[in-house]
Scaffold this motif. Structure first.
Motif, PDB file in Angstrom:
ATOM      1  N   GLU A   1      47.779   3.618 163.456  1.00 46.92           N
ATOM      2  CA  GLU A   1      48.995   4.044 162.764  1.00 46.92           C
ATOM      3  C   GLU A   1      49.017   5.553 162.649  1.00 46.92           C
ATOM      4  OE1 GLU A   1      49.279   1.972 158.983  1.00 46.92           O
ATOM      5  OE2 GLU A   1      48.661   0.126 160.024  1.00 46.92           O
ATOM      6  N   LYS A   2      50.224   6.087 162.535  1.00 44.64           N
ATOM      7  CA  LYS A   2      50.386   7.533 162.546  1.00 44.64           C
ATOM      8  C   LYS A   2      49.551   8.226 161.457  1.00 44.64           C
ATOM      9  CE  LYS A   2      53.857  11.124 162.938  1.00 44.64           C
ATOM     10  NZ  LYS A   2      55.225  11.566 162.684  1.00 44.64           N
ATOM     11  N   LYS A   3      49.642   7.713 160.245  1.00 40.59           N
ATOM     12  CA  LYS A   3      48.929   8.377 159.143  1.00 40.59           C
ATOM     13  C   LYS A   3      47.414   8.351 159.391  1.00 40.59           C
ATOM     14  CE  LYS A   3      48.566   4.386 155.980  1.00 40.59           C
ATOM     15  NZ  LYS A   3      47.317   3.882 156.522  1.00 40.59           N
ATOM     16  N   ASP A   4      46.955   7.297 160.037  1.00 37.61           N
ATOM     17  CA  ASP A   4      45.519   7.179 160.311  1.00 37.61           C
ATOM     18  C   ASP A   4      45.104   8.086 161.460  1.00 37.61           C
ATOM     19  OD1 ASP A   4      45.212   5.323 158.284  1.00 37.61           O
ATOM     20  OD2 ASP A   4      45.671   3.633 159.602  1.00 37.61           O
ATOM     21  N   ALA A   5      45.942   8.106 162.505  1.00 35.15           N
ATOM     22  CA  ALA A   5      45.613   8.955 163.657  1.00 35.15           C
ATOM     23  C   ALA A   5      45.478  10.408 163.219  1.00 35.15           C
ATOM     24  CB  ALA A   5      46.677   8.816 164.739  1.00 35.15           C
ATOM     25  N   TYR A   6      46.356  10.839 162.335  1.00 35.05           N
ATOM     26  CA  TYR A   6      46.306  12.229 161.867  1.00 35.05           C
ATOM     27  C   TYR A   6      45.126  12.491 160.935  1.00 35.05           C
ATOM     28  CZ  TYR A   6      50.588  13.871 164.023  1.00 35.05           C
ATOM     29  OH  TYR A   6      51.509  14.274 164.946  1.00 35.05           O
ATOM     30  N   ASN A   7      44.576  11.420 160.432  1.00 34.56           N
ATOM     31  CA  ASN A   7      43.481  11.548 159.470  1.00 34.56           C
ATOM     32  C   ASN A   7      42.107  11.344 160.110  1.00 34.56           C
ATOM     33  OD1 ASN A   7      42.661  11.964 156.798  1.00 34.56           O
ATOM     34  ND2 ASN A   7      42.497   9.769 156.388  1.00 34.56           N
ATOM     35  N   TYR A   8      42.057  11.380 161.451  1.00 36.49           N
ATOM     36  CA  TYR A   8      40.808  10.997 162.119  1.00 36.49           C
ATOM     37  C   TYR A   8      39.644  11.931 161.757  1.00 36.49           C
ATOM     38  CZ  TYR A   8      40.759  14.753 165.646  1.00 36.49           C
ATOM     39  OH  TYR A   8      40.676  15.973 166.271  1.00 36.49           O
ATOM     40  N   VAL A   9      38.461  11.366 161.877  1.00 41.96           N
ATOM     41  CA  VAL A   9      37.228  12.146 161.709  1.00 41.96           C
ATOM     42  C   VAL A   9      36.303  11.762 162.862  1.00 41.96           C
ATOM     43  CG1 VAL A   9      37.388  12.230 159.194  1.00 41.96           C
ATOM     44  CG2 VAL A   9      36.146  10.352 160.274  1.00 41.96           C
ATOM     45  N   VAL A  10      35.106  12.289 162.877  1.00 44.80           N
ATOM     46  CA  VAL A  10      34.155  11.810 163.871  1.00 44.80           C
ATOM     47  C   VAL A  10      33.060  11.010 163.187  1.00 44.80           C
ATOM     48  CG1 VAL A  10      34.583  13.699 165.491  1.00 44.80           C
ATOM     49  CG2 VAL A  10      32.677  13.858 163.879  1.00 44.80           C
ATOM     50  N   ALA A  11      32.536  10.041 163.940  1.00 42.76           N
ATOM     51  CA  ALA A  11      31.406   9.254 163.460  1.00 42.76           C
ATOM     52  C   ALA A  11      30.160  10.140 163.518  1.00 42.76           C
ATOM     53  CB  ALA A  11      31.271   7.999 164.309  1.00 42.76           C
ATOM     54  N   ALA A  12      29.002   9.520 163.552  1.00 41.90           N
ATOM     55  CA  ALA A  12      27.768  10.288 163.494  1.00 41.90           C
ATOM     56  C   ALA A  12      27.693  11.370 164.576  1.00 41.90           C
ATOM     57  CB  ALA A  12      26.575   9.351 163.622  1.00 41.90           C
ATOM     58  N   CYS A  13      28.171  11.048 165.761  1.00 43.12           N
ATOM     59  CA  CYS A  13      28.056  12.005 166.858  1.00 43.12           C
ATOM     60  C   CYS A  13      29.396  12.630 167.201  1.00 43.12           C
ATOM     61  CB  CYS A  13      27.479  11.344 168.095  1.00 43.12           C
ATOM     62  SG  CYS A  13      25.775  10.801 167.869  1.00 43.12           S
ATOM     63  N   TRP A  14      30.307  11.846 167.807  1.00 43.84           N
ATOM     64  CA  TRP A  14      31.576  12.410 168.247  1.00 43.84           C
ATOM     65  C   TRP A  14      32.707  11.397 168.256  1.00 43.84           C
ATOM     66  CZ3 TRP A  14      27.213  12.065 171.428  1.00 43.84           C
ATOM     67  CH2 TRP A  14      27.170  10.903 172.172  1.00 43.84           C
ATOM     68  N   GLU A  15      32.397  10.116 168.104  1.00 46.69           N
ATOM     69  CA  GLU A  15      33.412   9.090 168.260  1.00 46.69           C
ATOM     70  C   GLU A  15      34.497   9.270 167.193  1.00 46.69           C
ATOM     71  OE1 GLU A  15      30.169   8.664 167.595  1.00 46.69           O
ATOM     72  OE2 GLU A  15      29.270   7.125 168.866  1.00 46.69           O
ATOM     73  N   PHE A  16      35.738   9.179 167.633  1.00 45.11           N
ATOM     74  CA  PHE A  16      36.846   9.380 166.706  1.00 45.11           C
ATOM     75  C   PHE A  16      37.095   8.097 165.922  1.00 45.11           C
ATOM     76  CE2 PHE A  16      37.703  12.082 170.502  1.00 45.11           C
ATOM     77  CZ  PHE A  16      37.346  13.272 169.918  1.00 45.11           C
ATOM     78  N   ILE A  17      37.001   8.191 164.612  1.00 47.87           N
ATOM     79  CA  ILE A  17      37.195   7.015 163.750  1.00 47.87           C
ATOM     80  C   ILE A  17      38.082   7.404 162.565  1.00 47.87           C
ATOM     81  CG2 ILE A  17      35.051   5.840 164.391  1.00 47.87           C
ATOM     82  CD1 ILE A  17      33.818   6.988 161.775  1.00 47.87           C
ATOM     83  N   ILE A  18      38.513   6.401 161.828  1.00 47.79           N
ATOM     84  CA  ILE A  18      39.432   6.646 160.732  1.00 47.79           C
ATOM     85  C   ILE A  18      38.720   6.384 159.405  1.00 47.79           C
ATOM     86  CG2 ILE A  18      41.748   6.122 159.826  1.00 47.79           C
ATOM     87  CD1 ILE A  18      41.676   6.948 162.849  1.00 47.79           C
ATOM     88  N   PRO A  19      38.739   7.365 158.516  1.00 48.22           N
ATOM     89  CA  PRO A  19      38.037   7.161 157.250  1.00 48.22           C
ATOM     90  C   PRO A  19      38.713   6.107 156.375  1.00 48.22           C
ATOM     91  CG  PRO A  19      39.142   9.313 157.261  1.00 48.22           C
ATOM     92  CD  PRO A  19      39.306   8.716 158.634  1.00 48.22           C
ATOM     93  N   GLY A  20      37.886   5.299 155.759  1.00 47.12           N
ATOM     94  CA  GLY A  20      38.386   4.385 154.739  1.00 47.12           C
ATOM     95  C   GLY A  20      39.065   3.123 155.232  1.00 47.12           C
ATOM     96  N   THR A  21      39.429   3.082 156.518  1.00 49.50           N
ATOM     97  CA  THR A  21      40.175   1.907 156.976  1.00 49.50           C
ATOM     98  C   THR A  21      39.585   1.267 158.224  1.00 49.50           C
ATOM     99  OG1 THR A  21      41.623   3.156 158.433  1.00 49.50           O
ATOM    100  CG2 THR A  21      42.357   2.903 156.175  1.00 49.50           C
TER     101      THR A  21
END
Lengths: 691, 281
Positions: free
Chosen positions: A343-363
């Protein structure tokens, strides 16, 4: 850096003085045996184990510190016996150690609430579930309440200790947090420290920090408006806080020392196109610059309008030799995530996991490192099975593509029926878990799996060599090549030389080979597109390697790019280890050609620059331009290192003199002398190509 | 058709002028500075370079060689299993080289840079260089030079340039001749041309222990440069002990006529006195 921070850094990081307070290591299976005998359900085990560790923790305060909590219990016991785990593995895919890990929690879910209000909420929910007759759910709430009680009790022991020792700051802070939501920046940092501490005590690992500059910013601003801090005193507090990531890290689980996933993400685009980079982002960069510590690991989100000064500050940090910041490009990552259905709000809120993988916080309960596809194997097997029979390169490439699909089939099949150990505390910070009394281990809003993609340069180089010499110039016969590879070029040195040194290599801005890499990335993404995992999530393709660059290389026979059997693959998304590239500009140009929106599981282009390139402020600015150019050209993620091979060779000889030498390993930085020799050697190999 | 010899193209040259740049190294130099770190830039002809340190003496190169003395034919290059041999020196036409530079012209322009010609001594192939420069419209062009050439030639080339980096290795004429093999009269005349003009330039001083790192040399140099409007700064390049690294590869002997271990003296203060900004690289 102020004197007191220097002293604290020396105590915790160099002297490791906190180790004196460690309790002796214990029998890891002490609790598991009890739990097994009592046939306790897994969720109960997880909650009880966490309580066991918290209840045995003894407060330790160090003189003058403002942010408390230091681990003393060394061993976090297992919750399953070896036999039980073996049994579980028969019917389930156990990811790594089995614990919930490598996700990004939404700290604000507790930080903005406080544990007593949360406890009250859980009590109300428990009663509601009971009324509905949902005993299990009520019991789950009860377990979470009992965990919060242990956290609160430990915080109270710390507070009393602080009173006893006359540390008024800590005593005052703990009178407020974690029981109630913090009112000051210091309280917010202390509460974060406690939440993070508790996660590690529950054996959750790769506990990422997420968008710290966003969720913490309001507290900092409020205090600065009140005149409690200016930039310098705020920086000092942030530095003290950053030190807390380095206190217990020797106790954290990881593949190698330093692989602990404490990644922090700074800046990034907001949905309205504005930039979220703020004063706290800047202070975090400066704190990392001054401290020169491997934790937290800094990631910088950039986009086409990111000002050059930000890149310059980032490059100044790179100059310190920490191997970060790692940059990710919002202009590529966000569209990529949207295409995958985030979802848009999640895509804009992305972070990286331990190394580099793009993930979404909290969801997201994504497992972005669940397995890895080997591009090199896809090529190697196609040579073995089909090269002789193929009339032209397209026919041969068709076989490679089928092999990629075949591996995708195999991997998707393998990762079925994942079982994760329950994580009732972490669940309090994930969407929907509290509302439904559900454990995060069973899934969240997103349940996507990601595959790394290893050895792309070796694969593309091999294909280019085949295209050129076997099909176009007909200089090399298919059978002859197969024989030579099978014998690891024994007796075929001339052929090996041709393939290894004369053939086109990815990283030279040569469309002939880069075009093949573009196809490989697209075909990997295509092979996963439309597939669903058994948690209802999708599969994501990536360009990372993690430790697979070593594992996938070990049994790989010689390859048509002139690589010998067993020789290493490039780390992450980078040129092959022996290709002589024209320079970093060509590398950046080559590696930005594939459509990287389709490789959104992440995996950075890794560049090594000789440390002399960082000599003057003007030259550092040029490094910043190089980074920006990769982003401008459509790169997704970049990580660069200031390196000096001679220093590393010296460090191997005299490790005692190089305790502080930090290097980037795959998705994280670690102390060089603490790495296994195998990894040290691989890094030195990489350095030989530094430009 | 203008033909020249180059021995390297370096991407991401961070010390060769403003912005991100590519640097082209032209082969051949009239000077013989004993601290030179690019020995393969000295002679104009292509030559064989061998990294001897990793050589296992497998003998394959000897098997294919048919010449008494090396003529840089390159036959031994592809047979080396460790890829330790290469020919330094590639003959190219002005158009070919310009084409190569233009390929990434936009990339470098976007980051405030362009191309720099270095060497060897790029002015030793002045006609070729001029032909290349004239084929690079819109590209920021710089040179890194000893400045050793006829002032008329220098002026012609400079008129095609946007930026100049030039050495003043030694101010004293006799000393200059002793350590570089040539007189510095032309060099200083060319520096004067720059001083009187408006083209932005940088002066570099390679700081060689016991050779030119004296108060007197710096003072004379600073006085000479004083008042030059287009002079951006003076850069000190401290001598580096790895200068001799490539001599063995080129089959040459590194024999500095100074003490490479000696400590060096740098004074930014002297230049400051003459109102000149300086930097140590």
């Amino acid at each position: 850096m102020r004197e007191r921070i220097r002293k604290m850094r020396d105590f915790f990081v160099t002297q490791k003085g906190q180790r004196a307070y460690w309790k002796p290591p214990e029998d890891e299976y002490r609790l598991a045996r009890e739990y097994a005998a009592a046939q306790l359900p897994a969720t109960d085990r997880s909650a009880q184990r966490l309580k066991d560790v918290l209840d045995r923790e003894e407060p330790v305060l160090f003189p003058g510190e403002r942010i408390a909590f230091t681990r003393t219990v060394q061993t976090v016991p297992e919750i399953f016996t070896k036999e039980e785990l073996e049994e579980l593995k028969k019917s389930h895919w156990i990811h790594e150690k089995g614990d919930v890990c490598n996700i990004s929690v939404d700290y604000a879910r507790l930080l903005n609430v406080g544990l007593i209000p949360k406890r009250n909420e859980l009590t109300a929910r428990m009663q509601a579930w009971e009324k509905e007759g949902k005993r299990e759910k009520a019991h789950y709430c009860e377990l979470q309440i009992s965990i919060l009680d242990s956290v609160l009790a430990l915080a109270e022991r710390y507070r009393k200790k602080a009173v006893q020792e006359g540390n008024e700051t800590v005593a005052r802070t703990l009178a407020r947090v974690p029981a109630y939501a913090p009112e000051s920046f210091l309280e917010a940092l202390q509460m974060f420290r406690i939440l993070h501490f508790v996660m590690w005590c529950g054996r959750n690992y790769h506990n990422t920090v997420g968008r710290f500059d966003q969720y913490m910013y309001p507290w900092l601003m409020r205090d600065m408006e009140k005149g409690l801090y200016d930039e310098e005193s705020a920086l000092e507090l942030i530095e003290e806080f950053f030190l807390s990531f380095n206190r217990d890290s020797d106790l954290y689980p990881g593949m190698q020392q330093g692989d602990n996933g404490q990644s922090m993400v700074l800046g990034g685009l907001n949905e309205d196109g504005s930039d979220s980079y703020n004063l706290l982002s800047e202070l975090c960069l400066r704190a990392s610059l001054e401290l020169r510590l491997i934790d937290p690991k800094i990631n910088l989100r950039v986009h086409k309008d990111t000002p050059m000064e930000t890149y310059v500050l980032g490059s100044t940090l790179t100059k310190q030799g920490l191997g970060f910041p790692q940059y990710s490009n919002d202009d590529v990552v966000i569209p990529g995530l949207l295409e995958l259905g985030y979802e848009k709000k999640d895509a804009y809120n992305y972070v990286v996991a331990a190394c580099w993988e793009f993930i979404i916080p909290g969801t997201a309960m994504d497992i972005p490192n669940i397995e890895a596809l080997s591009f090199t194997r896809a090529v190697s097997e196609a040579v073995e099975d089909a090269l002789s029979a193929c009339a032209d390169f397209e026919a041969f490439y068709g076989q490679v593509k089928r092999n990629i699909v075949g591996q995708a089939d195999e991997l998707c099949e393998r990762v079925k029926n994942v079982y994760l150990f329950p994580a009732p505390f972490v669940s309090l910070m994930m969407e929907g878990c509290t509302e439904n009394a559900a454990d995060i281990s069973e899934g969240c809003h997103y349940n996507n799996y990601g595959f790394h993609g290893t050895g792309i340069a070796t694969a593309a180089d091999s294909l280019a060599a085949i295209k050129k010499y076997v099909f176009e110039e007909k200089k090399v016969d298919a059978e002859e090549l197969k024989r030579a590879l099978a014998r690891d070029f024994e007796g075929d040195e001339a052929l090996c030389n041709l393939l290894r040194w004369e053939a086109p290599k990815m990283g030279n801005d040569d469309d002939y080979v880069d075009g093949i890499a573009c196809r490989l990335v697209a075909d990997f993404a295509d092979a996963l597109q439309g597939r669903k995992n058994d948690r209802g999530g999708i599969f994501r393709a990536g360009t990372g390697s993690a430790m697979y660059y070593v594992w996938h290389a070990k049994d790989m026979p010689a390859t048509p790019d002139g690589r010998h059997k067993g020789e290493g693959l490039g780390c992450n998304y980078s040129p092959s280890l022996f290709s002589r590239c024209n320079g970093p500009v060509s590398i950046v140009q080559s590696f930005s050609k594939p459509d990287l929106r389709r490789a959104i599981n992440g995996g950075p282009l890794t560049l090594e620059l000789h440390d002399t390139v960082f000599r003057t402020p003007e030259s550092v600015e040029k490094v910043a331009m190089l980074v920006k150019s990769f982003m401008d050209l459509g790169g997704h993620q970049l990580q660069l290192n200031a390196v000096n091979r001679d220093t590393m060779l010296e460090a191997q000889k005299h490790p005692e003199n190089y305790r502080n030498l930090i290097v980037r390993v795959w998705g994280w930085s670690g102390y060089f002398v603490e790495l296994d020799k195998e990894y040290q050697d691989h890094i030195i190999r990489r350095m030989e190509l530094a430009v | 058709m203008q033909i020249g010899v180059i021995f390297d193209c370096k991407e991401f040259a961070v010390f060769d002028g403003p912005g991100m740049r590519q640097t082209i190294f032209l082969k051949g130099c009239p000077l013989r500075c004993s601290w030179c770190h690019n020995p393969e830039g000295l002679c104009r002809q292509p030559q064989l370079m061998v990294s001897r340190a990793s050589c296992t003496d497998c003998g394959r190169c000897r098997q294919v060689c048919t010449h008494e003395t090396c003529i840089a034919c390159g036959a031994c290059v592809p047979v080396c299993p460790l890829h330790l041999r290469k020919i330094a020196g590639e003959t190219v036409t002005a158009e070919e080289l310009a084409e190569r530079i233009r390929k990434n012209g936009d990339y470098y322009a976007r980051y405030g840079g362009g191309v720099t010609f270095s060497g060897g001594e790029p002015l030793m192939q002045a006609d070729f260089l001029l032909a290349v420069l004239q084929r690079l419209p819109g590209i920021h062009r710089a040179i890194e030079t000893s400045g050793y050439c006829e002032p008329a030639v220098f002026e012609t080339i400079a008129s095609e340039l946007d930026f100049v980096i030039m050495d003043i290795k030694l101010f004293d004429a006799e000393q200059h001749k002793r350590y570089t093999g040539v007189d510095n009269e032309r060099i200083l005349r060319n520096v004067k041309l720059l001083c009187g003009g408006e083209k932005p330039f940088v002066i570099r001083i390679p700081v060689i222990p016991g050779v030119n790192d004296t108060e007197e040399n710096y003072r004379k140099t600073a006085a000479f440069l004083s008042g030059a409007k287009a002079l951006l700064r003076v850069e000190f390049l401290p001598y580096h002990k790895t200068a001799g690294a490539k001599y063995g590869m080129a089959g040459m002997q590194y024999s500095p006529d100074f003490d490479p271990e000696g400590s060096i003296f740098i004074s930014q203060k002297i230049f400051e006195e003459y109102g000149i900004r300086s930097e140590v690289l």
